[in-house]
Design a protein around this motif. Structure first.
Motif, PDB file in Angstrom:
ATOM      1  N   ASN A  56       0.853  -1.115  -0.043  1.00  0.00           N
ATOM      2  CA  ASN A  56       0.067   0.039  -0.041  1.00  0.00           C
ATOM      3  C   ASN A  56       0.793   1.239  -0.045  1.00  0.00           C
ATOM      4  O   ASN A  56       0.622   2.317  -0.721  1.00  0.00           O
ATOM      5  CB  ASN A  56      -0.870  -0.219   1.179  1.00  0.00           C
ATOM      6  N   THR A  57       1.690   1.293   0.661  1.00  0.00           N
ATOM      7  CA  THR A  57       2.788   2.489   0.931  1.00  0.00           C
ATOM      8  C   THR A  57       3.478   2.746  -0.564  1.00  0.00           C
ATOM      9  O   THR A  57       3.536   3.973  -0.998  1.00  0.00           O
ATOM     10  CB  THR A  57       4.230   2.314   1.767  1.00  0.00           C
ATOM     11  N   THR A  60       0.637   4.293  -2.629  1.00  0.00           N
ATOM     12  CA  THR A  60       0.449   5.590  -2.271  1.00  0.00           C
ATOM     13  C   THR A  60       1.460   6.542  -2.855  1.00  0.00           C
ATOM     14  O   THR A  60       1.108   7.473  -3.341  1.00  0.00           O
ATOM     15  CB  THR A  60       0.525   5.558  -0.724  1.00  0.00           C
ATOM     16  N   ARG A  61       2.564   6.376  -2.809  1.00  0.00           N
ATOM     17  CA  ARG A  61       3.858   7.053  -3.453  1.00  0.00           C
ATOM     18  C   ARG A  61       3.490   7.178  -4.954  1.00  0.00           C
ATOM     19  O   ARG A  61       3.847   8.227  -5.597  1.00  0.00           O
ATOM     20  CB  ARG A  61       5.257   6.298  -3.215  1.00  0.00           C
ATOM     21  N   LYS A  64       0.699   9.367  -5.814  1.00  0.00           N
ATOM     22  CA  LYS A  64       0.867  11.040  -5.441  1.00  0.00           C
ATOM     23  C   LYS A  64       0.912  11.814  -6.726  1.00  0.00           C
ATOM     24  O   LYS A  64       1.914  11.446  -7.358  1.00  0.00           O
ATOM     25  CB  LYS A  64       1.817  11.168  -4.373  1.00  0.00           C
ATOM     26  N   GLU A  69      -4.601   9.714  -7.527  1.00  0.00           N
ATOM     27  CA  GLU A  69      -4.384  10.126  -5.753  1.00  0.00           C
ATOM     28  C   GLU A  69      -5.571   9.565  -4.867  1.00  0.00           C
ATOM     29  O   GLU A  69      -5.480   9.399  -3.650  1.00  0.00           O
ATOM     30  CB  GLU A  69      -3.824  11.322  -5.710  1.00  0.00           C
ATOM     31  N   THR A  72      -5.755   6.687  -2.616  1.00  0.00           N
ATOM     32  CA  THR A  72      -5.143   6.305  -1.471  1.00  0.00           C
ATOM     33  C   THR A  72      -5.927   5.874  -0.137  1.00  0.00           C
ATOM     34  O   THR A  72      -5.407   5.293   0.784  1.00  0.00           O
ATOM     35  CB  THR A  72      -3.929   7.490  -1.145  1.00  0.00           C
ATOM     36  N   ASP A  73      -7.022   6.595  -0.155  1.00  0.00           N
ATOM     37  CA  ASP A  73      -7.975   6.377   1.101  1.00  0.00           C
ATOM     38  C   ASP A  73      -8.262   4.816   1.374  1.00  0.00           C
ATOM     39  O   ASP A  73      -8.682   4.549   2.266  1.00  0.00           O
ATOM     40  CB  ASP A  73      -9.192   7.337   1.111  1.00  0.00           C
TER      41      ASP A  73
END
Length: 189
Positions: A56-57, A60-61, A64, A69, A72-73
């Motif tokens: 997930n991280t 997310t990157r 971004k 984007e 990401t939630d």
């Protein structure tokens, strides 16, 4: 710092995968068996959909600063990403159909042509027929009136032959002809 450098190629891979994508769908795959996962991957691959599991991280990157984007939630738990560059509805359709057979699979959210949708929105997207189906229906609706018109013309041609298509003489012309004959007859005497 070395860990970040090792993860950068994966972030770049995700960025390249989602670049110019028509659709990106986030799916929770927790609880599906290896056999089910294999079957799902095969169905997605046949439809031209990329299906990958990333942390997930890292997703997310990669998301971004992009149109993705908003996803990401929904990046909590075990997630996979389904990406398609050509058919905007294919990932949602295939995943939704598969989730009916395998309730452990859950569509969390997605982006379709720049618009972020939640799970309910993705269910609506899944109900849209594929591009090929829509084109087929459109061509069928165009072909039907043309076929009927050709059939009518064929029936006219069969009933009267080529003369059936010629216009009938005008009533004025047939009425004028006898009047001219009578007018000329007295002058000749």
């Amino acid at each position: 710092m070395a860990k970040i450098e090792l993860k950068q190629p994966i972030v770049e891979e995700i960025s390249a995968l989602i670049k110019d994508a028509a659709t990106v769908v986030i799916v929770s795959y927790s609880g599906i068996t290896v056999a089910q996962d294999t079957q799902l991957r095969r169905q997605l691959r046949e439809a031209g959909v990329s299906y990958k599991v990333y942390k997930n991280t890292l997703m997310t990157r990669a998301f971004k600063g992009s149109e993705f984007e908003g996803l990401t939630d929904s990046l909590k738990g075990t997630n996979a990403i389904a990406v398609c560059k050509d058919d905007a509805t294919a990932p949602a359709r295939i995943l939704s159909k598969f989730a009916k057979e395998c309730p452990a699979l859950e569509i969390k959210a997605g982006v379709v042509e720049g618009v972020v949708y939640d799970a309910k929105g993705m269910a609506s997207i899944a109900s849209i027929p594929s591009r090929d189906e829509l084109i087929s229906k459109f061509l069928g609706s165009i072909q039907s009136p043309i076929t009927n018109f050709a059939r009518v013309l064929n029936q006219i041609a069969e009933k009267g032959g080529p003369d059936a298509c010629e216009p009938a003489p005008k009533a004025e012309e047939s009425a004028e002809a006898p009047a001219e004959e009578t007018a000329e007859a007295p002058a000749a005497e």
